[in-house]
Design a protein around this motif. Structure first.
Motif, PDB file in Angstrom:
ATOM      1  N   LEU A 143       8.913  15.719   2.018  1.00  0.00           N
ATOM      2  CA  LEU A 143       7.885  14.899   1.391  1.00  0.00           C
ATOM      3  C   LEU A 143       8.536  13.613   0.921  1.00  0.00           C
ATOM      4  O   LEU A 143       9.488  13.657   0.124  1.00  0.00           O
ATOM      5  CB  LEU A 143       7.246  15.630   0.207  1.00  0.00           C
ATOM      6  N   ALA A 144       8.052  12.480   1.414  1.00  0.00           N
ATOM      7  CA  ALA A 144       8.705  11.203   1.103  1.00  0.00           C
ATOM      8  C   ALA A 144       7.663  10.121   0.867  1.00  0.00           C
ATOM      9  O   ALA A 144       6.597  10.103   1.490  1.00  0.00           O
ATOM     10  CB  ALA A 144       9.629  10.791   2.242  1.00  0.00           C
ATOM     11  N   SER A 145       8.001   9.219  -0.044  1.00  0.00           N
ATOM     12  CA  SER A 145       7.144   8.064  -0.305  1.00  0.00           C
ATOM     13  C   SER A 145       7.323   7.043   0.805  1.00  0.00           C
ATOM     14  O   SER A 145       8.443   6.707   1.183  1.00  0.00           O
ATOM     15  CB  SER A 145       7.506   7.450  -1.657  1.00  0.00           C
ATOM     16  N   ILE A 146       6.203   6.544   1.304  1.00  0.00           N
ATOM     17  CA  ILE A 146       6.205   5.506   2.336  1.00  0.00           C
ATOM     18  C   ILE A 146       5.473   4.290   1.784  1.00  0.00           C
ATOM     19  O   ILE A 146       4.403   4.415   1.192  1.00  0.00           O
ATOM     20  CB  ILE A 146       5.515   5.971   3.634  1.00  0.00           C
ATOM     21  N   VAL A 147       6.050   3.125   1.980  1.00  0.00           N
ATOM     22  CA  VAL A 147       5.423   1.888   1.540  1.00  0.00           C
ATOM     23  C   VAL A 147       4.980   1.105   2.773  1.00  0.00           C
ATOM     24  O   VAL A 147       5.793   0.850   3.674  1.00  0.00           O
ATOM     25  CB  VAL A 147       6.379   1.039   0.687  1.00  0.00           C
ATOM     26  N   ALA A 148       3.703   0.756   2.808  1.00  0.00           N
ATOM     27  CA  ALA A 148       3.180  -0.068   3.901  1.00  0.00           C
ATOM     28  C   ALA A 148       3.013  -1.494   3.387  1.00  0.00           C
ATOM     29  O   ALA A 148       2.389  -1.713   2.345  1.00  0.00           O
ATOM     30  CB  ALA A 148       1.852   0.482   4.396  1.00  0.00           C
ATOM     31  N   PHE A 149       3.591  -2.440   4.108  1.00  0.00           N
ATOM     32  CA  PHE A 149       3.546  -3.842   3.701  1.00  0.00           C
ATOM     33  C   PHE A 149       2.600  -4.637   4.586  1.00  0.00           C
ATOM     34  O   PHE A 149       2.541  -4.436   5.802  1.00  0.00           O
ATOM     35  CB  PHE A 149       4.933  -4.479   3.798  1.00  0.00           C
ATOM     36  N   THR A 162       2.675  14.505   8.948  1.00  0.00           N
ATOM     37  CA  THR A 162       1.471  13.722   8.686  1.00  0.00           C
ATOM     38  C   THR A 162       1.780  12.564   7.753  1.00  0.00           C
ATOM     39  O   THR A 162       2.475  12.732   6.739  1.00  0.00           O
ATOM     40  CB  THR A 162       0.375  14.592   8.040  1.00  0.00           C
ATOM     41  N   LEU A 163       1.257  11.400   8.090  1.00  0.00           N
ATOM     42  CA  LEU A 163       1.290  10.236   7.204  1.00  0.00           C
ATOM     43  C   LEU A 163      -0.081  10.087   6.553  1.00  0.00           C
ATOM     44  O   LEU A 163      -1.114  10.149   7.243  1.00  0.00           O
ATOM     45  CB  LEU A 163       1.602   8.964   7.988  1.00  0.00           C
ATOM     46  N   THR A 164      -0.100   9.875   5.237  1.00  0.00           N
ATOM     47  CA  THR A 164      -1.351   9.687   4.507  1.00  0.00           C
ATOM     48  C   THR A 164      -1.240   8.454   3.629  1.00  0.00           C
ATOM     49  O   THR A 164      -0.281   8.312   2.869  1.00  0.00           O
ATOM     50  CB  THR A 164      -1.674  10.909   3.633  1.00  0.00           C
ATOM     51  N   PHE A 165      -2.222   7.568   3.742  1.00  0.00           N
ATOM     52  CA  PHE A 165      -2.277   6.364   2.922  1.00  0.00           C
ATOM     53  C   PHE A 165      -3.667   6.228   2.333  1.00  0.00           C
ATOM     54  O   PHE A 165      -4.669   6.601   2.964  1.00  0.00           O
ATOM     55  CB  PHE A 165      -1.971   5.107   3.745  1.00  0.00           C
ATOM     56  N   ILE A 224       0.854  -1.182   0.000  1.00  0.00           N
ATOM     57  CA  ILE A 224       0.000   0.000   0.000  1.00  0.00           C
ATOM     58  C   ILE A 224       0.892   1.233   0.000  1.00  0.00           C
ATOM     59  O   ILE A 224       1.821   1.331   0.810  1.00  0.00           O
ATOM     60  CB  ILE A 224      -0.932   0.016   1.226  1.00  0.00           C
ATOM     61  N   GLN A 225       0.620   2.163  -0.901  1.00  0.00           N
ATOM     62  CA  GLN A 225       1.451   3.362  -1.022  1.00  0.00           C
ATOM     63  C   GLN A 225       0.926   4.506  -0.155  1.00  0.00           C
ATOM     64  O   GLN A 225      -0.279   4.653   0.031  1.00  0.00           O
ATOM     65  CB  GLN A 225       1.501   3.826  -2.475  1.00  0.00           C
ATOM     66  N   GLY A 226       1.859   5.328   0.341  1.00  0.00           N
ATOM     67  CA  GLY A 226       1.494   6.493   1.126  1.00  0.00           C
ATOM     68  C   GLY A 226       2.573   7.561   1.072  1.00  0.00           C
ATOM     69  O   GLY A 226       3.590   7.412   0.378  1.00  0.00           O
ATOM     70  N   TRP A 227       2.347   8.646   1.809  1.00  0.00           N
ATOM     71  CA  TRP A 227       3.270   9.772   1.832  1.00  0.00           C
ATOM     72  C   TRP A 227       3.509  10.243   3.266  1.00  0.00           C
ATOM     73  O   TRP A 227       2.624  10.166   4.113  1.00  0.00           O
ATOM     74  CB  TRP A 227       2.703  10.955   1.033  1.00  0.00           C
ATOM     75  N   LEU A 228       4.713  10.748   3.468  1.00  0.00           N
ATOM     76  CA  LEU A 228       5.035  11.467   4.700  1.00  0.00           C
ATOM     77  C   LEU A 228       5.179  12.937   4.346  1.00  0.00           C
ATOM     78  O   LEU A 228       6.007  13.302   3.488  1.00  0.00           O
ATOM     79  CB  LEU A 228       6.346  10.957   5.309  1.00  0.00           C
ATOM     80  N   HIS A 229       4.372  13.785   4.958  1.00  0.00           N
ATOM     81  CA  HIS A 229       4.492  15.236   4.782  1.00  0.00           C
ATOM     82  C   HIS A 229       5.163  15.788   6.041  1.00  0.00           C
ATOM     83  O   HIS A 229       4.569  15.765   7.126  1.00  0.00           O
ATOM     84  CB  HIS A 229       3.124  15.867   4.570  1.00  0.00           C
ATOM     85  N   ASN A 230       6.376  16.252   5.885  1.00  0.00           N
ATOM     86  CA  ASN A 230       7.217  16.675   7.016  1.00  0.00           C
ATOM     87  C   ASN A 230       7.814  18.041   6.675  1.00  0.00           C
ATOM     88  O   ASN A 230       9.002  18.167   6.356  1.00  0.00           O
ATOM     89  CB  ASN A 230       8.313  15.622   7.226  1.00  0.00           C
ATOM     90  N   PRO A 231       6.998  19.098   6.706  1.00  0.00           N
ATOM     91  CA  PRO A 231       7.415  20.394   6.162  1.00  0.00           C
ATOM     92  C   PRO A 231       8.637  21.009   6.840  1.00  0.00           C
ATOM     93  O   PRO A 231       9.334  21.818   6.229  1.00  0.00           O
ATOM     94  CB  PRO A 231       6.167  21.271   6.350  1.00  0.00           C
ATOM     95  N   ASN A 232       8.906  20.628   8.064  1.00  0.00           N
ATOM     96  CA  ASN A 232      10.025  21.232   8.799  1.00  0.00           C
ATOM     97  C   ASN A 232      11.280  20.366   8.790  1.00  0.00           C
ATOM     98  O   ASN A 232      12.244  20.679   9.505  1.00  0.00           O
ATOM     99  CB  ASN A 232       9.600  21.517  10.249  1.00  0.00           C
ATOM    100  N   TYR A 233      11.275  19.302   7.996  1.00  0.00           N
ATOM    101  CA  TYR A 233      12.432  18.401   7.910  1.00  0.00           C
ATOM    102  C   TYR A 233      12.821  17.838   9.283  1.00  0.00           C
ATOM    103  O   TYR A 233      13.985  17.592   9.576  1.00  0.00           O
ATOM    104  CB  TYR A 233      13.642  19.112   7.292  1.00  0.00           C
ATOM    105  N   ASN A 234      11.820  17.638  10.128  1.00  0.00           N
ATOM    106  CA  ASN A 234      12.095  17.118  11.473  1.00  0.00           C
ATOM    107  C   ASN A 234      12.588  15.680  11.421  1.00  0.00           C
ATOM    108  O   ASN A 234      12.323  14.943  10.466  1.00  0.00           O
ATOM    109  CB  ASN A 234      10.842  17.211  12.345  1.00  0.00           C
ATOM    110  N   SER A 235      13.304  15.267  12.464  1.00  0.00           N
ATOM    111  CA  SER A 235      13.865  13.917  12.602  1.00  0.00           C
ATOM    112  C   SER A 235      14.792  13.559  11.438  1.00  0.00           C
ATOM    113  O   SER A 235      14.980  12.384  11.118  1.00  0.00           O
ATOM    114  CB  SER A 235      12.757  12.868  12.728  1.00  0.00           C
ATOM    115  N   ASP A 236      15.335  14.606  10.799  1.00  0.00           N
ATOM    116  CA  ASP A 236      16.290  14.418   9.709  1.00  0.00           C
ATOM    117  C   ASP A 236      15.680  13.606   8.562  1.00  0.00           C
ATOM    118  O   ASP A 236      16.363  12.818   7.900  1.00  0.00           O
ATOM    119  CB  ASP A 236      17.554  13.719  10.223  1.00  0.00           C
ATOM    120  N   LEU A 237      14.379  13.818   8.328  1.00  0.00           N
ATOM    121  CA  LEU A 237      13.691  13.169   7.218  1.00  0.00           C
ATOM    122  C   LEU A 237      13.242  14.210   6.198  1.00  0.00           C
ATOM    123  O   LEU A 237      13.100  15.391   6.532  1.00  0.00           O
ATOM    124  CB  LEU A 237      12.478  12.381   7.727  1.00  0.00           C
ATOM    125  N   PRO A 238      13.007  13.809   4.930  1.00  0.00           N
ATOM    126  CA  PRO A 238      12.626  14.781   3.887  1.00  0.00           C
ATOM    127  C   PRO A 238      11.293  15.460   4.191  1.00  0.00           C
ATOM    128  O   PRO A 238      10.497  14.985   5.009  1.00  0.00           O
ATOM    129  CB  PRO A 238      12.524  13.917   2.629  1.00  0.00           C
TER     130      PRO A 238
END
Length: 358
Positions: free
Chosen positions: A303-309, A344-347, A287-301
């Protein structure tokens, strides 16, 4: 008169008529249902010889057809004892396809068995049935393959059969379905407001909801394998619906509005979220999803693609989330171990559920 209606107790000046002609009867009766054999396929399996109008080839080119009943072009037909029809020889160098039909002839005033001969061809096609209101109307019982050089003919059943009528219930459809024939569609009108209006099917594999009507259903997803889920500031929203038998569409939003990251329970354990219905895991699902992390917190992008297995194995109500490795493309995906602050995580997607406990 421009307006005609029937049948009434007596003819009148407003266009109402008492008598019904054959043509008028056919026009009226066709509104009651389409062509079909009068036999409900309510069992899990049948032997061909036990069905109405079962047929066998005798003497090479003669087809013997057993008794049966059917509704054809708005007229009722009964075959009370076995009857035979003959398939014309095919001495040509090409195959041919014929049909055995029930033919309602309004001019003649009867329904009878008939054979419709096709044309020899390199790619033979069976003739389409005639459907002319007020004239000739046919329902196909069998497609007949007549091989070249008078080869042995082959019968293939093509008759449509009656199915149980659809029913509706005000509520509690699942227990009501226990008393329905196989092949029944049911509709829950949800007149008590405790569920969603939906359709279900009672079939060989058992009871299954086939689709929801109206609005999708809300559910509250949970974050799993998380060590510090805040009691406030973590907004969980989910929607879902059955879109087909054993098939779910859903969408999820997991929003961390706090200033503190939500982390996993330790090591390389992945965060995951719960699904509205258990997922089938015979093959695993993605299942595909997205991470929206506008402040680049936790050293993550940002906007990033997240895959849920849903990993191959046992059916499960939860997923495992993964993100592209920060070490580079060559490293593939890593487990998602943190939901950053203010992110925010959105799937959303479709997956196979496990209604049948496979």
């Amino acid at each position: 008169m421009a307006e005609i209606s029937y049948p009434f107790a007596a003819a009148n000046e407003f266009g109402g008529t008492e008598m019904v002609s054959q043509v008028q009867w056919q026009a009226m009766a066709n509104m009651w249902g389409g062509d079909r054999v009068d036999f409900t396929l309510a069992s899990e399996s049948y032997a061909s010889e036990t069905l109405p109008f079962s047929a066998t080839v005798i003497n090479g080119r003669t087809v013997e057809i057993q008794p049966g009943r059917a509704w054809v072009g708005g007229f009722y037909y009964q075959l009370t004892s076995s009857a035979t029809v003959n398939i014309e020889s095919n001495p040509t160098e090409r195959d041919r396809k014929d049909t055995i039909v029930l033919r309602a002839d309004v001019t003649k005033g009867s329904v009878n068995l008939a054979v419709v001969k096709g044309q020899p061809s390199a790619s033979p096609v069976a003739p389409q049935p005639q459907r002319s209101p007020g004239g000739t109307w046919e329902m196909v019982l069998y497609e007949v393959t007549a091989p070249k050089y008078d080869g042995a003919i082959v019968l293939s059943l093509r008759a449509p059969f009656k199915m149980p009528p659809a029913v509706t219930v005000p509520w509690n459809m699942r227990p009501a379905a226990e008393f329905m024939e196989r092949g029944t569609f049911l509709y829950d009108m949800d007149n008590n407001g405790g569920d969603t209006q939906h359709e279900a099917w009672v079939g060989r594999d058992g009871y299954v909801v086939t689709r929801h009507f109206g609005k999708s259903r809300p559910y509250t997803p949970s974050l799993v394998r998380a060590s510090n889920v805040p009691s406030s500031g973590f907004i969980r929203t989910g929607r879902w619906r059955w879109i087909a038998p054993n098939t779910v569409f859903f969408s999820v939003s997991l929003e961390n509005t706090t200033t503190k990251a939500i982390t996993n329970t330790g090591g390389s354990t992945s965060l995951g979220f719960t699904l509205p219905q258990a997922a089938n895991a015979n093959t695993g699902q993605v299942i595909q999803g997205w991470l929206h992390n506008p402040n680049y917190n936790s050293d993550l992008p940002n906007l990033a693609s997240i895959v849920a297995f849903v990993w191959k194995g046992n059916a499960t109500t939860s997923t495992s989330m993964h993100i592209a490795s920060r070490a580079g493309l060559d490293e593939g995906y890593d487990t998602l171990r943190v939901l950053p602050a203010k992110s925010t995580l959105t799937f959303s997607g479709v997956y196979e559920a496990d209604v049948f406990s496979e």
